[in-house]
Enzyme design. Structure first.
Site, short mmCIF file in Angstrom:
data_model
loop_
_atom_site.label_atom_id
_atom_site.label_comp_id
_atom_site.label_asym_id
_atom_site.label_seq_id
_atom_site.Cartn_x
_atom_site.Cartn_y
_atom_site.Cartn_z
N LYS A 132 -42.57 36.22 54.20
CA LYS A 132 -42.71 35.81 55.60
C LYS A 132 -44.17 35.49 55.94
CE LYS A 132 -38.44 35.91 56.88
NZ LYS A 132 -37.73 34.66 57.27
N ARG A 174 -24.46 32.99 61.55
CA ARG A 174 -24.45 34.41 61.91
C ARG A 174 -25.83 34.83 62.39
NH1 ARG A 174 -23.15 34.66 56.53
NH2 ARG A 174 -21.19 35.64 57.07
N TYR A 178 -40.25 41.00 51.20
CA TYR A 178 -39.94 40.37 52.49
C TYR A 178 -41.22 40.08 53.27
CZ TYR A 178 -37.43 39.45 56.84
OH TYR A 178 -36.93 38.86 57.98
N GLY A 208 -27.14 29.25 60.05
CA GLY A 208 -26.73 29.05 61.43
C GLY A 208 -25.35 29.57 61.78
N ASN A 232 -34.12 28.85 59.15
CA ASN A 232 -33.89 30.24 59.53
C ASN A 232 -33.35 31.11 58.39
OD1 ASN A 232 -33.01 32.56 61.42
ND2 ASN A 232 -31.07 31.82 60.59
N ALA A 247 -44.25 39.69 52.16
CA ALA A 247 -45.05 38.66 51.48
C ALA A 247 -44.49 37.27 51.70
CB ALA A 247 -45.13 38.97 49.98
N SER A 295 -41.24 36.54 60.84
CA SER A 295 -40.86 37.90 61.23
C SER A 295 -42.11 38.64 61.65
CB SER A 295 -40.18 38.61 60.05
OG SER A 295 -40.10 40.01 60.28
N ASP A 329 -26.95 25.49 50.06
CA ASP A 329 -27.74 26.49 49.35
C ASP A 329 -29.20 26.09 49.52
OD1 ASP A 329 -29.10 28.15 47.62
OD2 ASP A 329 -27.96 27.58 45.83
N VAL A 330 -29.96 26.82 50.32
CA VAL A 330 -31.33 26.40 50.63
C VAL A 330 -32.27 26.53 49.45
CG1 VAL A 330 -31.09 26.89 53.10
CG2 VAL A 330 -32.01 28.66 51.55
#
Length: 237
Positions: A146, A7, A142, A5, A78, A144, A129, A51-52
């Site tokens: 998403k 940038r 990326y 959240g 996000n 795969a 995306s 750190d997600v």
């Protein structure tokens, strides 16, 4: 609460929520542009280093959001990363980074948020995306991850609906940040790709952010398990 959240799209989503009068926790590894939001709404926004990919870090984030503002109503997962490379040369470490952030990070946010969202009847918005459903050479990891986020969204929407928790995904097209900004600044490449955009332009991050506000609002109270594409009519082929 918005991961990533500080940038890009996450920053824009946080700002739109603040404009709607909400209190927001911006979670990220680094503060990024957070000071801008803090200057605009000092009483209603906080930064929390997160750190997600870490279950402990994400669990601490959810507790912090409730401690800071009293309740948790909206979780926007996000945070995401991309590592370019065709599969034959894609480094396993880069694959792990994408899976850990883009997919496991979404799972950990959902898992940790459920106890709080059951109390508030809140909602989850996972950021996907346009590449989740469109073949992009050199972006196997990326695309795969998403695509997996979108199926995870649909399944959890059914599982959590009985608690009054709605789960949806926001799938932006190419926006005027990062890759999209580079695209439109290169006249030769932009002329090649421009015809793929029905509206003749890439999107602004604020346009995608306002769609997130809709998904979080009472106007979307009967929207559950949906993948909302915000791409201006993107023709990929």
């Amino acid at each position: 609460m918005v991961t990533g959240g500080t940038r890009g799209l996450g920053f824009a989503i946080a700002r739109e929520f603040l404009n709607e009068g909400m209190s927001v926790v911006c979670a990220s590894r680094t503060p990024g542009d957070f000071k801008v939001l803090e200057e605009e709404c000092p009483d209603r926004v906080r930064y929390w280093q997160t750190d997600v990919t870490s279950p402990e870090s994400v669990a601490g984030l959810m507790r912090a959001a409730v401690d800071l503002f009293g309740r948790l109503d909206v979780v926007v997962a996000n945070a995401g990363v991309n590592r370019d490379g065709k599969v034959e040369r894609l480094d396993p470490a880069d694959w792990d980074v994408m899976v850990g952030t883009n997919l496991t990070g979404v799972y950990l946010c959902t898992h940790a948020a459920v106890p709080y969202l059951r109390e508030s009847g809140g909602t989850i918005i996972n950021v996907s995306s346009s590449m989740a459903t469109r073949i992009t050479v050199g972006a196997a990891g990326y695309c795969a991850t998403k695509a997996a986020v979108e199926m995870f969204t649909r399944v959890t929407a059914i599982e959590l609906g009985r608690y009054g928790i709605r789960v949806n995904a926001l799938a932006p097209g190419i926006l005027a940040e990062g890759m999209g900004k580079e695209l439109i600044q290169n006249d030769r490449i932009w002329e090649k790709y421009r015809k793929r955009f029905a509206l003749g332009r890439v999107g602004d991050v604020a346009e995608a952010a306002r769609a997130a506000v809709f998904l979080a609002s009472d106007d979307a109270s009967y929207v559950n398990g949906d993948i909302l594409e915000v791409n201006g009519g993107l023709q990929w082929a």
